[in-house]
Write a protein that holds these residues in place. Structure first.
Motif, PDB file in Angstrom:
ATOM      1  N   LEU A 193      31.692  46.817  45.692  1.00 52.01           N
ATOM      2  CA  LEU A 193      33.369  47.037  46.012  1.00 52.01           C
ATOM      3  C   LEU A 193      34.140  46.006  45.755  1.00 52.01           C
ATOM      4  CD1 LEU A 193      35.270  49.293  47.254  1.00 52.01           C
ATOM      5  CD2 LEU A 193      34.498  48.774  49.328  1.00 52.01           C
ATOM      6  N   PRO A 194      35.100  45.912  44.938  1.00 47.34           N
ATOM      7  CA  PRO A 194      35.551  44.635  44.840  1.00 47.34           C
ATOM      8  C   PRO A 194      36.708  44.473  45.603  1.00 47.34           C
ATOM      9  CG  PRO A 194      35.491  45.815  42.696  1.00 47.34           C
ATOM     10  CD  PRO A 194      35.045  46.749  43.847  1.00 47.34           C
ATOM     11  N   SER A 195      36.978  43.096  46.152  1.00 47.21           N
ATOM     12  CA  SER A 195      38.152  42.867  47.025  1.00 47.21           C
ATOM     13  C   SER A 195      38.673  41.444  46.674  1.00 47.21           C
ATOM     14  CB  SER A 195      37.694  42.889  48.550  1.00 47.21           C
ATOM     15  OG  SER A 195      36.842  41.779  48.972  1.00 47.21           O
ATOM     16  N   PHE A 196      39.927  41.570  46.995  1.00 47.68           N
ATOM     17  CA  PHE A 196      40.658  40.240  46.849  1.00 47.68           C
ATOM     18  C   PHE A 196      41.851  40.146  47.923  1.00 47.68           C
ATOM     19  CE2 PHE A 196      43.324  42.829  43.892  1.00 47.68           C
ATOM     20  CZ  PHE A 196      44.628  42.636  44.315  1.00 47.68           C
ATOM     21  N   TRP A 197      42.261  38.804  48.202  1.00 48.37           N
ATOM     22  CA  TRP A 197      43.480  38.714  49.105  1.00 48.37           C
ATOM     23  C   TRP A 197      44.070  37.630  48.623  1.00 48.37           C
ATOM     24  CZ3 TRP A 197      38.924  36.445  50.400  1.00 48.37           C
ATOM     25  CH2 TRP A 197      39.056  35.149  50.666  1.00 48.37           C
ATOM     26  N   SER A 198      45.443  37.587  48.845  1.00 48.41           N
ATOM     27  CA  SER A 198      46.374  36.464  48.557  1.00 48.41           C
ATOM     28  C   SER A 198      47.457  36.241  49.385  1.00 48.41           C
ATOM     29  CB  SER A 198      47.318  36.748  47.007  1.00 48.41           C
ATOM     30  OG  SER A 198      48.026  36.112  46.588  1.00 48.41           O
ATOM     31  N   ASP A 199      47.549  35.021  49.765  1.00 50.04           N
ATOM     32  CA  ASP A 199      48.419  34.535  51.123  1.00 50.04           C
ATOM     33  C   ASP A 199      49.696  34.196  50.323  1.00 50.04           C
ATOM     34  OD1 ASP A 199      46.877  35.420  53.213  1.00 50.04           O
ATOM     35  OD2 ASP A 199      45.785  33.553  53.146  1.00 50.04           O
TER      36      ASP A 199
ATOM     37  N   GLN B  73      46.138  42.202  50.510  1.00 49.99           N
ATOM     38  CA  GLN B  73      44.770  42.500  50.700  1.00 49.99           C
ATOM     39  C   GLN B  73      44.357  43.839  49.910  1.00 49.99           C
ATOM     40  OE1 GLN B  73      42.406  40.955  53.134  1.00 49.99           O
ATOM     41  NE2 GLN B  73      41.291  41.785  51.636  1.00 49.99           N
ATOM     42  N   SER B  74      43.378  43.537  49.112  1.00 46.48           N
ATOM     43  CA  SER B  74      43.071  44.936  48.320  1.00 46.48           C
ATOM     44  C   SER B  74      41.529  45.108  48.618  1.00 46.48           C
ATOM     45  CB  SER B  74      43.366  44.562  46.699  1.00 46.48           C
ATOM     46  OG  SER B  74      42.672  45.521  46.057  1.00 46.48           O
ATOM     47  N   PHE B  75      40.972  46.460  48.208  1.00 40.90           N
ATOM     48  CA  PHE B  75      39.722  46.784  48.461  1.00 40.90           C
ATOM     49  C   PHE B  75      39.688  47.889  47.379  1.00 40.90           C
ATOM     50  CE2 PHE B  75      40.281  45.583  52.788  1.00 40.90           C
ATOM     51  CZ  PHE B  75      39.118  44.381  52.790  1.00 40.90           C
ATOM     52  N   GLY B  76      38.561  47.905  46.362  1.00 41.94           N
ATOM     53  CA  GLY B  76      38.493  48.889  45.516  1.00 41.94           C
ATOM     54  C   GLY B  76      38.833  48.342  44.017  1.00 41.94           C
ATOM     55  N   ALA B  77      39.361  49.324  43.107  1.00 45.83           N
ATOM     56  CA  ALA B  77      39.971  49.178  42.030  1.00 45.83           C
ATOM     57  C   ALA B  77      41.294  49.542  41.594  1.00 45.83           C
ATOM     58  CB  ALA B  77      38.958  49.744  40.864  1.00 45.83           C
ATOM     59  N   PRO B  78      42.267  48.991  42.392  1.00 46.80           N
ATOM     60  CA  PRO B  78      43.584  49.650  42.260  1.00 46.80           C
ATOM     61  C   PRO B  78      44.058  49.407  40.651  1.00 46.80           C
ATOM     62  CG  PRO B  78      43.710  47.378  43.197  1.00 46.80           C
ATOM     63  CD  PRO B  78      42.175  47.751  43.087  1.00 46.80           C
ATOM     64  N   ALA B  79      43.638  48.564  39.957  1.00 48.04           N
ATOM     65  CA  ALA B  79      44.159  48.530  38.624  1.00 48.04           C
ATOM     66  C   ALA B  79      43.780  49.934  37.872  1.00 48.04           C
ATOM     67  CB  ALA B  79      43.461  47.461  37.920  1.00 48.04           C
TER      68      ALA B  79
ATOM     69  N   PRO C  91      31.035  36.339  42.967  1.00 48.60           N
ATOM     70  CA  PRO C  91      29.691  35.728  42.895  1.00 48.60           C
ATOM     71  C   PRO C  91      28.656  35.968  43.992  1.00 48.60           C
ATOM     72  CG  PRO C  91      31.897  34.314  42.755  1.00 48.60           C
ATOM     73  CD  PRO C  91      32.311  35.711  43.145  1.00 48.60           C
ATOM     74  N   THR C  92      29.032  36.388  45.179  1.00 48.72           N
ATOM     75  CA  THR C  92      28.122  36.846  46.051  1.00 48.72           C
ATOM     76  C   THR C  92      27.454  38.084  45.814  1.00 48.72           C
ATOM     77  OG1 THR C  92      29.290  35.744  48.033  1.00 48.72           O
ATOM     78  CG2 THR C  92      27.665  37.458  48.570  1.00 48.72           C
ATOM     79  N   ASP C  93      28.256  39.152  45.479  1.00 49.53           N
ATOM     80  CA  ASP C  93      27.860  40.258  44.972  1.00 49.53           C
ATOM     81  C   ASP C  93      26.816  40.337  43.871  1.00 49.53           C
ATOM     82  OD1 ASP C  93      29.084  41.493  47.219  1.00 49.53           O
ATOM     83  OD2 ASP C  93      30.870  41.964  46.112  1.00 49.53           O
ATOM     84  N   THR C  94      27.171  39.698  43.051  1.00 48.47           N
ATOM     85  CA  THR C  94      26.477  39.661  41.728  1.00 48.47           C
ATOM     86  C   THR C  94      25.132  38.777  41.869  1.00 48.47           C
ATOM     87  OG1 THR C  94      27.837  37.664  40.933  1.00 48.47           O
ATOM     88  CG2 THR C  94      28.529  39.893  40.022  1.00 48.47           C
TER      89      THR C  94
ATOM     90  N   ARG D  81      30.138  52.385  40.184  1.00 44.50           N
ATOM     91  CA  ARG D  81      31.241  53.193  41.218  1.00 44.50           C
ATOM     92  C   ARG D  81      32.377  53.578  40.466  1.00 44.50           C
ATOM     93  NH1 ARG D  81      32.023  52.534  46.825  1.00 44.50           N
ATOM     94  NH2 ARG D  81      30.492  50.794  46.650  1.00 44.50           N
ATOM     95  N   TYR D  82      32.892  53.108  39.362  1.00 46.00           N
ATOM     96  CA  TYR D  82      33.944  53.402  38.700  1.00 46.00           C
ATOM     97  C   TYR D  82      33.767  54.151  37.393  1.00 46.00           C
ATOM     98  CZ  TYR D  82      35.781  51.142  42.589  1.00 46.00           C
ATOM     99  OH  TYR D  82      36.039  50.705  43.877  1.00 46.00           O
ATOM    100  N   ASP D  83      34.367  53.574  36.234  1.00 46.68           N
ATOM    101  CA  ASP D  83      34.411  54.128  34.869  1.00 46.68           C
ATOM    102  C   ASP D  83      33.067  53.605  33.904  1.00 46.68           C
ATOM    103  OD1 ASP D  83      35.375  51.549  34.363  1.00 46.68           O
ATOM    104  OD2 ASP D  83      37.328  52.279  33.637  1.00 46.68           O
ATOM    105  N   GLY D  84      32.583  52.800  34.279  1.00 44.98           N
ATOM    106  CA  GLY D  84      31.417  52.231  33.339  1.00 44.98           C
ATOM    107  C   GLY D  84      31.826  51.326  32.262  1.00 44.98           C
ATOM    108  N   VAL D  85      33.349  50.798  32.356  1.00 51.20           N
ATOM    109  CA  VAL D  85      33.652  50.067  31.210  1.00 51.20           C
ATOM    110  C   VAL D  85      33.212  48.604  31.688  1.00 51.20           C
ATOM    111  CG1 VAL D  85      35.671  48.937  30.188  1.00 51.20           C
ATOM    112  CG2 VAL D  85      35.461  51.489  30.813  1.00 51.20           C
ATOM    113  N   PRO D  86      32.614  47.711  30.907  1.00 47.16           N
ATOM    114  CA  PRO D  86      32.202  46.510  31.074  1.00 47.16           C
ATOM    115  C   PRO D  86      33.476  45.546  31.377  1.00 47.16           C
ATOM    116  CG  PRO D  86      30.851  47.195  29.270  1.00 47.16           C
ATOM    117  CD  PRO D  86      32.062  48.080  29.562  1.00 47.16           C
ATOM    118  N   ARG D  87      33.671  44.804  32.520  1.00 47.25           N
ATOM    119  CA  ARG D  87      34.617  43.949  32.685  1.00 47.25           C
ATOM    120  C   ARG D  87      34.265  42.791  33.315  1.00 47.25           C
ATOM    121  NH1 ARG D  87      36.611  49.096  34.398  1.00 47.25           N
ATOM    122  NH2 ARG D  87      38.283  49.777  33.179  1.00 47.25           N
TER     123      ARG D  87
END
Length: 416
Positions: free
Chosen positions: A334-340, A347-353, A306-309, A292-298
């Motif tokens: 499509l990565p996502s994370f949240w932090s309370d 709340q994040s979706f995608g690759a903001p970095a 874990p679920t997606d992989t 979906r993005y730049d093809g750099v392994p991360r």
């Protein structure tokens, strides 16, 4: 083809997230009911558990330890779960993994799901009073420490865990909470400067202190830590130190197999390890490309990975164990994370970095609830919400829209 063995190597204590990584054996059972599944792992109190609540709800006393326990689904309940055992070595050419009790497990398909462990600071000074937040026992001990009257806490690291622990400690009424980080802003790596500054202000308004742009040089005290020495000579009084300085992938047991283990386990676009059709890696130990993005392994340590992989990786051993051919599109999650933190959510979706240098406010304002878009080469690659439920819902709506279409697939092997 009965009799095939799938060995799921899962260090449940340190890799965690087993309740989602068992998507691999579940997928195998879907195509071959008589496949034998073996799960190997070290689990504190012999209980695998969900980790994200540890630094928030559990540490704050809003969730019980038992509520996090993993219970195997019926479809894999008859699997052989060898908890309390650790994998110490492997011979992939012979399809064997070696355990710390001296036994060996042969396999036809191997799932590498050994996760990560906390990185620790290598600084002079006492060890007592220094904590990480990774396991149930970690959280139990830290919670008892934070309940002491007048306790002073220094959190080293202003990333996800560090900010969450600081917010939780303030909510518990801890007398003094200071966060130390060599970077200039909290969570600046995933969020960029715009939202990181807004996050800093919110923490400061709620009583969290910060020592940014400086690193820890050592710890003071005799039998137990009493202070944190910074590299600028400042000493921060501390009764409790929480080290939140990143993680290390658990890959030592794969040494000697000719693999790229520089940062986790390098895989190809189908999550195969070393190009092998019998070994896949899942979760935050896997270093993979995202079409979906730049093809750099991360490596990606977000909760969803874990679920997606696991779902994507399962196609390879499933095909192998049934004699079929694995056919799937390149991995493009499509990565996502949240932090309370302090009652608000990041709340994040995608690759903001990837879009930290081009961040635009999509809705709201930085003084209140805000929704920001992250752009790379002029294209929206991520959205992050900072605030309450309405703003988080707005981020979820953007998630429903394609942030960026996966790049056209060009056959290649990133291992070469």
């Amino acid at each position: 083809m009965p009799g095939h063995l799938a060995a799921v190597v899962e260090e449940l204590q340190r890799g965690g997230r087993a309740e989602r990584q068992i998507a691999v054996p579940l997928a195998l059972r879907a195509v071959q009911q008589d496949v034998r599944v073996v799960g190997v792992g070290v689990a504190d109190d012999a209980v695998a558990h969900n980790r994200p609540p540890l630094s928030k709800e559990v540490l704050a006393g809003r969730a019980t330890f038992d509520s996090l326990a993993f219970r195997p689904r019926a479809s894999v309940a008859d699997a052989e779960w060898r908890l309390g055992t650790k994998v110490v070595a492997s011979r992939l050419g012979e399809r064997i993994v070696l355990l710390d009790d001296g036994s060996q497990i042969p396999y036809d398909a191997l799932v590498v799901a050994t996760g990560t462990r906390p990185r620790r600071l290598r600084c002079p000074g006492p060890l007592a009073g220094r904590h990480t937040v990774r396991t149930l026992d970690d959280t139990r001990v830290l919670r008892d420490e934070l309940s002491r009257p007048g306790v002073r806490v220094v959190v080293v690291g202003a990333g996800f865990i560090g900010c969450e622990v600081a917010a939780t400690a303030v909510g518990l009424g801890v007398a003094e909470v200071t966060v130390v980080d060599p970077l200039s802003l909290p969570m600046v790596a995933p969020l960029g400067e715009l939202l990181a500054r807004a996050l800093l202000k919110r923490h400061q308004e709620r009583g969290v202190r910060f020592a940014l742009g400086t690193a820890v040089a050592g710890f003071e005290g005799g039998d137990r830590v009493t202070g944190v020495l910074l590299d600028d000579g400042t000493v921060l009084p501390a009764d409790v130190v929480v080290e939140s300085v990143g993680s290390l992938a658990n890959t030592e047991w794969l040494d000697g197999n000719g693999l790229d283990l520089a940062d986790g386990v390098l895989t190809d676009e189908h999550l195969r390890v070393g190009g092998r059709p019998d070994v896949v890696a899942v979760g935050d130990v896997a270093r993979f490309t995202n079409a979906r993005y730049d093809g750099v392994p991360r490596r990606v340590e977000h909760w969803c990975i874990p679920t997606d992989t696991a779902r994507h990786a399962a196609k390879t051993p499933a095909a192998r164990l049934t004699g079929g051919a694995a056919r799937s599109a390149p991995f493009a999650p499509l990565p996502s994370f949240w932090s309370d933190q302090h009652g608000f959510r990041v709340q994040s979706f995608g690759a903001p970095a990837l879009g930290r240098d081009d961040v635009r406010v999509l809705d709201g304002d930085l003084a209140g609830d805000v929704l920001a878009g992250y752009h790379h080469d002029g294209r929206l690659v991520g959205v992050v919400a900072l605030g309450g439920p309405a703003t988080v819902s707005a981020a979820a709506r953007h998630r429903a829209e394609p942030l960026r279409q996966p790049a056209p697939h060009r056959p290649r092997n990133p291992l070469t």
